[in-house]
Design a protein around this motif. Structure first.
Motif, PDB file in Angstrom:
ATOM      1  N   LYS A 267       0.943  -1.110   0.132  1.00  0.00           N
ATOM      2  CA  LYS A 267       0.004  -0.111   0.042  1.00  0.00           C
ATOM      3  C   LYS A 267       0.890   1.252   0.105  1.00  0.00           C
ATOM      4  O   LYS A 267       1.932   1.449   0.924  1.00  0.00           O
ATOM      5  CB  LYS A 267      -0.882   0.064   1.408  1.00  0.00           C
ATOM      6  CG  LYS A 267      -1.928   1.185   1.304  1.00  0.00           C
ATOM      7  CD  LYS A 267      -1.329   2.385   2.327  1.00  0.00           C
ATOM      8  CE  LYS A 267      -2.052   3.282   2.486  1.00  0.00           C
ATOM      9  NZ  LYS A 267      -1.725   4.365   3.248  1.00  0.00           N
TER      10      LYS A 267
ATOM     11  N   GLY B 201      -7.967   8.004   6.259  1.00  0.00           N
ATOM     12  CA  GLY B 201      -6.798   7.278   6.577  1.00  0.00           C
ATOM     13  C   GLY B 201      -6.921   5.787   6.086  1.00  0.00           C
ATOM     14  O   GLY B 201      -6.030   4.913   6.342  1.00  0.00           O
TER      15      GLY B 201
ATOM     16  N   ASP C 179      -5.168   2.551   4.557  1.00  0.00           N
ATOM     17  CA  ASP C 179      -4.434   1.206   5.094  1.00  0.00           C
ATOM     18  C   ASP C 179      -5.362   0.115   5.611  1.00  0.00           C
ATOM     19  O   ASP C 179      -4.744  -0.999   5.352  1.00  0.00           O
ATOM     20  CB  ASP C 179      -4.097   1.879   6.660  1.00  0.00           C
ATOM     21  CG  ASP C 179      -3.130   3.090   6.482  1.00  0.00           C
ATOM     22  OD1 ASP C 179      -2.089   2.911   5.536  1.00  0.00           O
ATOM     23  OD2 ASP C 179      -2.872   3.957   7.298  1.00  0.00           O
TER      24      ASP C 179
ATOM     25  N   ASN D 293      -1.027   7.786  14.209  1.00  0.00           N
ATOM     26  CA  ASN D 293      -1.763   7.695  12.905  1.00  0.00           C
ATOM     27  C   ASN D 293      -1.073   7.229  11.464  1.00  0.00           C
ATOM     28  O   ASN D 293      -1.377   7.138  10.451  1.00  0.00           O
ATOM     29  CB  ASN D 293      -2.909   8.810  12.526  1.00  0.00           C
ATOM     30  CG  ASN D 293      -2.113   9.995  12.367  1.00  0.00           C
ATOM     31  OD1 ASN D 293      -0.757   9.943  12.523  1.00  0.00           O
ATOM     32  ND2 ASN D 293      -2.835  11.215  12.696  1.00  0.00           N
ATOM     33  N   VAL D 294       0.279   6.725  11.849  1.00  0.00           N
ATOM     34  CA  VAL D 294       0.780   6.368  10.763  1.00  0.00           C
ATOM     35  C   VAL D 294       0.236   5.108  10.008  1.00  0.00           C
ATOM     36  O   VAL D 294       0.308   4.735   8.728  1.00  0.00           O
ATOM     37  CB  VAL D 294       2.505   5.875  11.349  1.00  0.00           C
ATOM     38  CG1 VAL D 294       2.355   5.071  12.428  1.00  0.00           C
ATOM     39  CG2 VAL D 294       3.231   5.339  10.067  1.00  0.00           C
TER      40      VAL D 294
HETATM   41 MG    MG Z   1      -2.284   7.176   6.234  1.00  0.00          MG
END
Ligand code: MG
Ligand code: ADP
Ligand code: ASP
Length: 443
Positions: A7, A185, A188, A243-244
């Motif tokens: 990803k 986000g 992911d 939030n990686v």
């Molecule tokens: Mg992200």
């Protein structure tokens, strides 16, 4: 041959130069066969993410019945990328169709999903790989939850016989055929879903940092990198704000024991972080693995003499909150006291007032008090359960920084200790904890 799913996040899609690097990364390992991409992110600080531009398009559409002005910025990002990559794809025709469909669908989630759609069309062309639209293979249920069974079946059928394929992240389709997105986000999560569906040996998540760091690099300058994390530690850290990686992205891969590796597109040779099933996790010897946190919580503090002897007290309090459809994050409690920690955003539109009235009526507390602007900070690590005095070190470090702790919650797993401090003390508190466990006394 084993298969890897890769990803690539927003910064890895930000311009033609990075996309050319992404192509090199993919082509350097023939196991990298299934690719999931995000919408282009920021190219420099102060730039806009394409997804944010698309949310603006929807705002314009609501006001004017078209989104011509805002869509221009989206158009220019993609024509620039496609132009520099010398693609055969007629990007203007694809953009025209996209704009038309945005107007026709008139849905915020559909509009927001187009960044990933366009990125994936471009990357498929760059790689000479098949484009598989998430609209055809990622399914949501009526209630908005993800339909894993159907999705895994459809993705698996769609990739049969393909050498390489590119999927847009972030979205899927509901039973009525409407496109809907995961939360921000969410690419992911899409990457993890594809990894599970194709029985990948590894889920590589390529971003702009060399793996999971011991804390947010915006708060501490160049924090130490984490080599290995367990699924459990990852869940705690990402849920609490690191939030990686989206906090829900571990669920699809955890069931299938697929490890995740977080890598840096801009430094592909760096080792990154490997996230492994908790059962396969070999403790590193570090007491603390990482620190994460979130601001803006509200505490509802309740005191009543002999609370613990009053059967059904906690249930009655919680049912008031359930009636308002509000989620409670933590419930630290004493003999005659309990606190409810809730994200402040959840309490807007007079929900807080209704909850306070409801609790007063349901349990007649001696005292009920509201404390706002609280930040929660989690200090996480498997090593914490086997080393004596970790909490003392943590609290001393916070006290030495002259920060007042408003609340403490140590989960029974002993995997983490959560403290509540004032929003204003948030960054300082993270720095003090980092200093104690990663700098002062080694790790
Ligand atoms: Mg992200
Ligand atoms: P992507 O677009 O690749 O999905 P994100 O912006 O979602 O990337 O996530 C990567 C960012 O997460 C990093 O640039 C970093 O600023 C931030 N971040 C916050 N906490 C951490 C942490 N503990 N470790 C690494 N990165 C973190
Ligand atoms: N583009 C989406 C967002 O900005 C999803 C993602 O990047 O993962 O939230």
């Amino acid at each position: 041959m084993s298969v890897k799913v890769c990803k690539f996040g927003g910064t890895s899609m930000a311009d033609a130069g990075v996309i050319a690097e992404v192509k090199k990364i993919i082509e350097s390992d023939e196991e990298r066969r299934f690719i999931v991409v995000s919408a282009p992110g920021k190219r420099y600080s102060g730039d806009s993410k394409v997804t944010d531009l698309l949310y603006k398009c929807h705002e314009e559409l609501k006001k004017r019945k078209n989104c011509k002005k805002s869509f221009e910025a989206v158009r220019s990002r993609f024509t620039d990328i496609a132009g520099r990559l010398n693609l055969k794809l007629d990007i203007n025709a694809v953009l025209d169709e996209t704009e038309e469909r945005i107007v026709k669908e008139n849905s915020e989630q559909f509009t927001a999903s187009r960044g990933e759609y366009l990125s994936a069309r471009i990357v498929a062309e760059v790689l000479g790989a098949e484009f598989i639209d998430a609209e055809k293979v990622v399914f949501f249920n009526e209630d908005g939850t993800f339909n894993g069974e159907r999705t895994y079946r459809e993705i698996s059928a769609a990739v049969t016989g393909l050498k390489k394929a590119v999927f847009p992240g972030f979205y899927g389709v509901d039973p009525e055929g409407r496109v809907r997105t995961f939360s921000r986000g969410g690419s992911d999560i899409s990457g993890a879903i594809v990894a599970r569906a194709v029985h990948a040996s590894l889920y590589e998540n390529w971003t702009d940092v060399s793996g999971f760091l011991a804390c947010d690099p915006h708060i501490v300058d160049s924090p130490k990198g984490i080599k290995t994390l367990s699924y459990k530690e990852l869940r705690e850290l990402s849920y609490m704000g690191a939030n990686v990686l989206h906090s829900e992205s571990i669920f699809p891969v955890r069931k299938a024991n697929i490890p995740i590796c977080i890598k840096n597109t801009f430094r592909p040779d760096d080792e990154g972080t490997t996230i492994v099933p908790t059962s396969r996790y070999i403790p590193s010897g570090n007491t603390v693995t990482g620190i994460a946190g979130k601001k803006n919580f509200t505490v509802i503090f309740i005191e009543k003499s002999l609370m613990n002897a009053e059967i059904g007290f906690i249930r009655r309090v919680l049912s008031v909150i359930e009636d308002e459809r509000v989620a409670v994050e933590h419930i630290p409690s004493g003999i005659d006291t309990m606190s409810l920690l809730i994200e402040s955003d959840e309490l807007a539109n007079y929900k807080l007032e209704r909850i306070l009235d409801g609790i007063k009526y349901a349990v007649e507390p001696d005292i009920i008090r509201v404390i706002e602007n609280i930040a929660l900070i989690a200090t996480v690590g498997h090593g914490m359960s086997c080393s004596v005095g970790t909490s003392a070190r943590l609290f001393n470090a916070i006290a030495a920084a002259d920060i007042n702790i408003k609340m403490i919650d140590q989960g029974s797993s002993e995997l983490n200790i959560i403290v509540g401090v004032k929003n204003d003390d948030y960054e300082r508190c993270i720095r003090a904890i980092y200093q104690e466990f990663f700098v002062n006394r080694g790790i």
